[in-house]
Design a protein around this motif. Structure first.
Motif: not given
Length: 214
Positions: A97-117
């Motif tokens: 469970r990393d809290e650092q070390g990923w400052a330069q990453s490629v990201s693929v969003p998995l959840v739409q912002p309106d999927m509150y549940s």
């Protein structure tokens, strides 16, 4: 900290650099705003700070960073962020469970912002998933039970709760990961060329024809 890449147009060339020089590197003419056909533009970086991105699939080099050490052949590591930017990832030591070390990453969003549940359930679901016996260190295998297996299995578990079908590794990679890593690869080449030679220069007409611009 990475430099910003800038593009400006002169001598029928697209010139990439970290800062606009006083003289054109092609013709030597003094450069000023009135001598440039178009205002310089900033090229957006394809990399994000993974600790600031929630509910996403992240990719980074196992060692070093994309812009400094990565040579296109080095191993990559992947993880999943919770809503607080903690990156859950699996390796030979188990789930980290990393809290650092990923400052330069490629990201693929998995959840739409309106999927509150789903967002509200994301953190406990990710933590519970990570406690499963199948992610013990002893089960780790670099070839077929690795960080990618962990991340994709979690993604498919989320899809199952939504009544959606599972994605194969090939499907997920080709549809979601490759478009972003290909863009990152072009940016890395551009960035490293500028780092070594101060400029990256291409014919404007050629770039338009081959659609190779970033």
């Amino acid at each position: 900290m990475e430099n910003s890449v800038i593009k400006f147009h002169h001598c029928e060339k697209d010139i990439y650099c970290f800062f606009v020089p006083e003289q054109c590197p092609v013709c030597g003419e003094s450069l000023s705003s009135r001598r440039l056909q178009e205002a310089p533009v900033s090229i957006p970086s394809p990399f994000v700070n993974g600790q600031k991105i929630k509910c996403s699939f992240l990719v980074k080099p196992t060692k070093g960073t994309f812009l400094r050490e990565y040579d296109g052949r080095s191993d990559l590591h992947v993880g999943i962020t919770n809503t607080k930017g903690v990156v859950y990832n699996y390796n030979e030591t188990g789930v980290c469970r990393d809290e650092q070390g990923w400052a330069q990453s490629v990201s693929v969003p998995l959840v739409q912002p309106d999927m509150y549940s789903l967002i509200n359930q994301w953190d406990p679901y990710l933590e519970q998933f990570s406690l499963a016996e199948m992610w013990n260190p002893q089960r780790y295998n670099e070839t077929d039970h690795n960080c990618y297996t962990y991340a994709l299995t979690f993604i498919n578990c989320v899809l199952a709760t939504q009544g959606k079908r599972n994605l194969t590794k090939t499907e997920f990679t080709e549809k979601f990961v490759l478009p972003r890593t290909k863009k990152a690869s072009r940016y890395i080449t551009l960035y490293q060329e500028i780092s070594e030679n101060y400029f990256y220069i291409v014919d404007s007409s050629q770039q338009e024809d081959d659609n190779s611009s970033i």
